[in-house]
Scaffold this active site. Structure first.
Site, PDB file in Angstrom:
ATOM      1  N   SER A 206       0.870  -1.174   0.000  1.00  0.00           N
ATOM      2  CA  SER A 206       0.000   0.000   0.000  1.00  0.00           C
ATOM      3  C   SER A 206       0.902   1.217   0.000  1.00  0.00           C
ATOM      4  CB  SER A 206      -0.845  -0.032   1.275  1.00  0.00           C
ATOM      5  OG  SER A 206      -1.404   1.235   1.556  1.00  0.00           O
TER       6      SER A 206
ATOM      7  N   TYR B 244      -2.147  -1.410  10.337  1.00  0.00           N
ATOM      8  CA  TYR B 244      -2.082  -1.520   8.871  1.00  0.00           C
ATOM      9  C   TYR B 244      -0.724  -1.028   8.361  1.00  0.00           C
ATOM     10  CZ  TYR B 244      -3.972  -1.179   4.064  1.00  0.00           C
ATOM     11  OH  TYR B 244      -4.219  -1.324   2.712  1.00  0.00           O
TER      12      TYR B 244
END
Ligand code: NAD
Length: 260
Positions: free
Chosen positions: A142, A155
């Site tokens: 990401s 995350y």
């Protein structure tokens, strides 16, 4: 057809980015295993591919479950005689400020993103080593593999960790022609992101519109979401690249949300 007859396993392929990668790989001639927690939705994606004349197989897999991961990989290898590409993509999002982050949620995030990547990697590697054909491992990172955002400690930690795993796999895999790379997308409008919009609005005390404009897309060059097709295009590149020249890398596809 750059992936003709390559055997590809895509985790989390019943939805969003993984689903699009599976469809695109199949269109490039690959045999695609749709591995997901949600077997019914995985079967629907497999059916969609076979209806278009492609080759697909749905496999039930919780990427955090060692036995299920090993069994699913063995089932794919038996069905199609090996495995050439793994896309470790299954993922979820849980947001909280650090001081309020429940330990159970933290562990769940690291389990899905990191244990999942490790277990699927460990399960496919011996088959890639034995085949003599090498292989490509692709991790769904990401922009949060490179940058942090508030509320996303688990995350961000997990997505940074995937780069370390990919670099190690690249070094250990090189002598077998096994490559490992990370795709780092910006915000893509999938169910994972749709769920975050009201959650972040609540946590940050701003409107949902402002979450999209001022949080998700503020740093892009053009105010646009990255698309599942953009991410699938990069996945095809990594999957089809046949030499160790392209390994241990992470490629950001984010409308400039993050520039390195
Ligand atoms: P999504 O919610 O549309 O799809 C995720 C899929 O993963 C679902 O089908 C779900 O059933 C599956 N899954 C969840 N837990 C699983 C488990 N334990 N085992 C197997 N399957 C499981 O999400 P998405 O947006 O397509 O996200 C896919 C990946 O892309 C994730 O790793 C996510 O972190 C990453 N990513 C997404 C964005 C974005 O903006 N959407 C941006 C960057 C990275």
């Amino acid at each position: 057809m750059t992936l003709r007859n390559k055997v590809c396993i895509v985790t989390g392929a019943a939805s969003g980015i993984g689903r699009e990668i599976a469809l695109r790989f199949a269109a490039e001639g690959a045999r695609v295993a749709i591995a997901d927690l949600n077997k019914t939705a995985a079967q629907a994606v497999a059916d969609e591919i076979t209806a278009k004349g492609g080759q697909a197989l749905a496999v039930a897999m919780d990427v955090t479950n060692e036995e299920q991961v090993n069994a699913a990989v063995v089932a794919v290898v038996r069905a199609w005689d090996g495995v050439d590409v793994l896309v470790s993509n299954a993922g979820i999002q849980i947001v909280h400020p650090i001081e309020e982050f429940p330990f159970a949620d933290w562990k769940k995030m690291l389990a899905i993103h990191l244990d999942g990547a490790f277990l699927t990697t460990r399960a496919v590697l011996p088959h890639m080593q034995r085949s003599g054909r090498g292989g490509s491992l692709i991790y769904m990172g990401s922009v949060h593999s490179k940058e942090a955002s508030v509320l996303k400690s688990a995350y961000v930690t997990a997505k940074h960790g995937l780069i370390g795993l990919a670099k190690t796999v690249a070094k250990e895999g090189a002598k077998y022609g096994i490559r490992a790379n990370v795709i780092c997308p910006g915000f893509v409008r999938t169910p994972l992101v749709e769920k975050q919009i009201p959650e972040q609005a609540r946590e940050l005390g701003i409107s949902e519109q402002d979450v999209v404009k001022k949080v998700m897309l503020k740093e892009t060059v053009d105010g646009e979401f990255t698309t599942v097709q953009d991410v699938a295009e990069v996945a095809v590149l990594f999957a089809g690249f046949e030499s160790n020249a392209l390994t241990g890398q992470s490629l950001v596809v984010s409308h400039g949300w993050y520039m390195q």
